[in-house]
Motif scaffolding. Structure first.
Motif: not given
Length: 316
Positions: A171-193
């Protein structure tokens, strides 16, 4: 300091001592000791009982129906809890350093308990979480993991967290993709944090402990979360949209507003910095002017954080 270096004898330390020299004592658990020994408070040592039933094979030992009672220890008091677990399972301990199992000396009591199979493994949790993933939301999975590590004390909470970190962060990844309008963002350490931060917040509400006290790595929690959220938002603006705002609104500035705008932008372009105080009556366009300045800076992919201090609107 002297008392710390040579602490007075206790029933437990006396039991360690007598196990070193008494073959019969080495057959006992700590909780069984009161049946065969009494505590001499004046000499502070254990003595064999002189009355009671004879013990087969030990003619000098007498047995009674005395019961040994041990204080309970909460699992959150981890090393004391695991020391107590060893005392009720290991016969004839000779010191606090009795963490040797099969010739291996373990650094902590918990590790010795694990080696002796005195702790449950995490197989049932490895079944519970995948079942929840089928129908539960990432938020519910985070809550489930927080409940498990806060109240059920799994053997290896780090493994559980690492194994299902992607499921708890979707859900965090989805929120970031929507707010940044960038659906190419992948799961990363910052999201896990971020997911770990949310789990830690739940654990702290439930049991008052941070993850590091529950056998988990501490998440990277910055000193000023609010400021960091603002910085993160600065990376999520649509630069093309901001360019349009600048092109539309700069021509609408009056002469005095344009003078302020040019002064601030020159200071930014020249990297001179500085402190500027804008004083004007209400309704004269201060907010409009500053919104144009902020949009211009952000359109250039720079950072402009709007804050308020002491009730006075400020922009830096």
């Amino acid at each position: 300091m002297q008392r710390a270096e040579t602490p007075p004898a206790t029933i437990l330390t006396s039991f360690f001592a007598i196990c070193q020299s008494d073959p019969f004592a080495r057959t006992l658990l700590y909780s069984e000791m009161p049946r065969y020994y009494t505590w001499n408070a004046s000499s502070k040592n254990l003595q064999r009982r002189k009355q009671g039933d004879a013990v087969p094979g030990y003619p000098d030992v007498r047995s009674t129906d005395a019961l040994g009672r041990m204080s309970t220890v909460h699992p959150k008091n981890d090393e004391c809890f695991y020391l107590r677990l060893l005392l009720v399972n290991v016969r004839g301990p000779t010191s606090f350093e009795r963490r040797t199992v099969n010739g291996v000396i373990f650094p902590k009591y918990r590790a010795a308990c694990e080696e002796l199979n005195l702790l449950e493994n995490d197989t049932h949790w490895d079944t519970t979480i995948p079942e929840a993933i089928i129908s539960a939301s990432p938020s519910q999975i985070r809550t489930l993991l927080a409940v498990i590590i806060s109240t059920c004390f799994p053997l290896n909470p780090c493994n559980l967290s690492h194994k299902y970190k992607d499921n708890m962060s979707e859900d965090i990844l989805h929120q970031i993709r929507v707010s940044s309008r960038n659906h190419d963002i992948e799961m990363n350490e910052e999201i896990h944090n971020r997911a770990l931060l949310l789990i830690e917040d739940i654990c702290y509400l439930m049991c008052g402990s941070l993850l590091i006290r529950l056998g988990m790595p501490a998440p990277n929690r910055e000193m000023n979360d609010a400021f960091n959220r603002e910085l993160e938002r600065e990376r999520e603006y649509d630069h093309q949209e901001l360019d349009l705002v600048v092109q539309t609104n700069v021509p609408l500035l009056n002469s005095q507003q344009k003078e302020v705008y040019d002064t601030l932008m020159k200071a930014i372009d020249d990297e001179n910095g500085g402190l500027y105080f804008l004083d004007a009556p209400g309704g004269t366009g201060k907010t409009f002017l500053m919104s144009v300045v902020l949009a211009t800076v952000r359109a250039r992919s720079n950072t402009a954080v709007a804050v308020a201090s002491s009730g006075i609107a400020a922009h830096c």
